[in-house]
Design a protein around this motif. Structure first.
Motif, PDB file in Angstrom:
ATOM      1  N   UNK A 153       1.032  -1.307  -0.114  1.00 28.15           N
ATOM      2  CA  UNK A 153       0.028  -0.401   0.012  1.00 28.15           C
ATOM      3  C   UNK A 153       0.518   1.227  -0.348  1.00 28.15           C
ATOM      4  N   UNK A 154       2.046   1.514   0.852  1.00 24.84           N
ATOM      5  CA  UNK A 154       2.839   2.389   1.267  1.00 24.84           C
ATOM      6  C   UNK A 154       3.331   2.778  -0.835  1.00 24.84           C
ATOM      7  N   UNK A 155       3.732   2.260  -1.273  1.00 23.28           N
ATOM      8  CA  UNK A 155       4.283   1.393  -2.491  1.00 23.28           C
ATOM      9  C   UNK A 155       3.338   2.773  -3.428  1.00 23.28           C
ATOM     10  N   UNK A 156       1.904   1.654  -3.475  1.00 22.21           N
ATOM     11  CA  UNK A 156       1.180   2.357  -4.928  1.00 22.21           C
ATOM     12  C   UNK A 156       0.785   3.531  -4.282  1.00 22.21           C
ATOM     13  N   UNK A 159       3.586   6.177  -5.266  1.00 23.40           N
ATOM     14  CA  UNK A 159       4.062   6.014  -7.301  1.00 23.40           C
ATOM     15  C   UNK A 159       3.206   7.078  -7.097  1.00 23.40           C
ATOM     16  N   UNK A 160       4.438   7.593  -8.957  1.00 27.00           N
ATOM     17  CA  UNK A 160       3.836   8.748  -9.136  1.00 27.00           C
ATOM     18  C   UNK A 160       2.637   8.123 -10.605  1.00 27.00           C
ATOM     19  N   UNK A 161       1.811   8.531 -10.650  1.00 25.37           N
ATOM     20  CA  UNK A 161       1.109   8.726 -11.868  1.00 25.37           C
ATOM     21  C   UNK A 161       1.936   9.340 -13.032  1.00 25.37           C
ATOM     22  N   UNK A 162       1.817   8.521 -14.466  1.00 23.76           N
ATOM     23  CA  UNK A 162       2.230   8.772 -14.945  1.00 23.76           C
ATOM     24  C   UNK A 162       1.144   9.665 -16.631  1.00 23.76           C
ATOM     25  N   UNK A 163       1.868  10.469 -17.277  1.00 28.38           N
ATOM     26  CA  UNK A 163       0.694  11.015 -17.841  1.00 28.38           C
ATOM     27  C   UNK A 163       1.497  11.017 -19.150  1.00 28.38           C
ATOM     28  N   UNK A 164       0.181  10.443 -19.831  1.00 26.02           N
ATOM     29  CA  UNK A 164       0.816   9.498 -21.451  1.00 26.02           C
ATOM     30  C   UNK A 164       0.698  10.648 -22.393  1.00 26.02           C
ATOM     31  N   UNK A 165       1.463  10.792 -23.398  1.00 24.54           N
ATOM     32  CA  UNK A 165       1.575  12.414 -24.507  1.00 24.54           C
ATOM     33  C   UNK A 165       0.625  12.255 -25.509  1.00 24.54           C
TER      34      UNK A 165
END
Length: 165
Positions: A153-156, A159-165
């Motif tokens: 849970x701490x890892x999730x 974790x930064x969400x990636x923005x898809x271009x």
């Protein structure tokens, strides 16, 4: 027995240095030395498991984290909050409670010829392992699953969400 008294003197000395040192980084370093003297006490009292846990967890992880946070905060005299009288009174009450606990613990100790009597096999890792993996196997495994779930849970969360271009 003289080693015990010497290490006890060092424990008290470095604990007082932790309290009365003005520099917070020096205070944390004195606290690390105090925990090291506690590890020596555990070894002298035949509690190897507690000595290893104290050395690895407290000295190795928590105190390094404290030192890291203190260095990141960059504390100055100007940014230090003024302590109210209520905080000082609560500290005095907590100190008196700790003193009462120590007096109660010393009252029930059995001392024979200057040595604390008791079972010599209490702190051994072998006996702890037998009890932990026989009588308390289910709670031990449940706590490991709980810790694994918390780590995932701490890892999730981190974790930064990636923005898809």
């Amino acid at each position: 027995m003289s080693i015990f008294y010497f290490v006890a003197f060092l424990s008290i000395f470095f604990a007082l240095m932790t309290i009365f040192t003005k520099n917070p980084v020096h205070s944390v370093l004195y606290l690390v030395i105090t925990f090291f003297t506690f590890t020596i006490h555990y070894i002298l009292l035949n509690a190897q498991f507690l000595a290893v846990v104290n050395f690895i967890v407290y000295m190795g992880a928590i105190m390094v984290l404290f030192l890291f946070v203190l260095m990141l905060l960059n504390l100055n005299k100007e940014s230090e909050p003024i302590k109210s009288n209520l905080v000082k009174v609560m500290g005095a009450i907590a100190g008196m409670c700790m003193l009462a606990t120590f007096l109660g613990a010393f009252r029930i100790m059995e001392v024979d010829n200057g040595f604390i009597t008791g079972n010599a096999d209490v702190g051994l890792v072998k006996n702890l392992g037998k009890i932990l993996f026989n009588e308390f196997l289910l709670p031990f495994e449940l706590s490991s699953i709980l810790l694994l779930t918390a780590m995932v849970g701490a890892i999730l969360l981190a974790k930064k969400e990636r923005k898809e271009a």
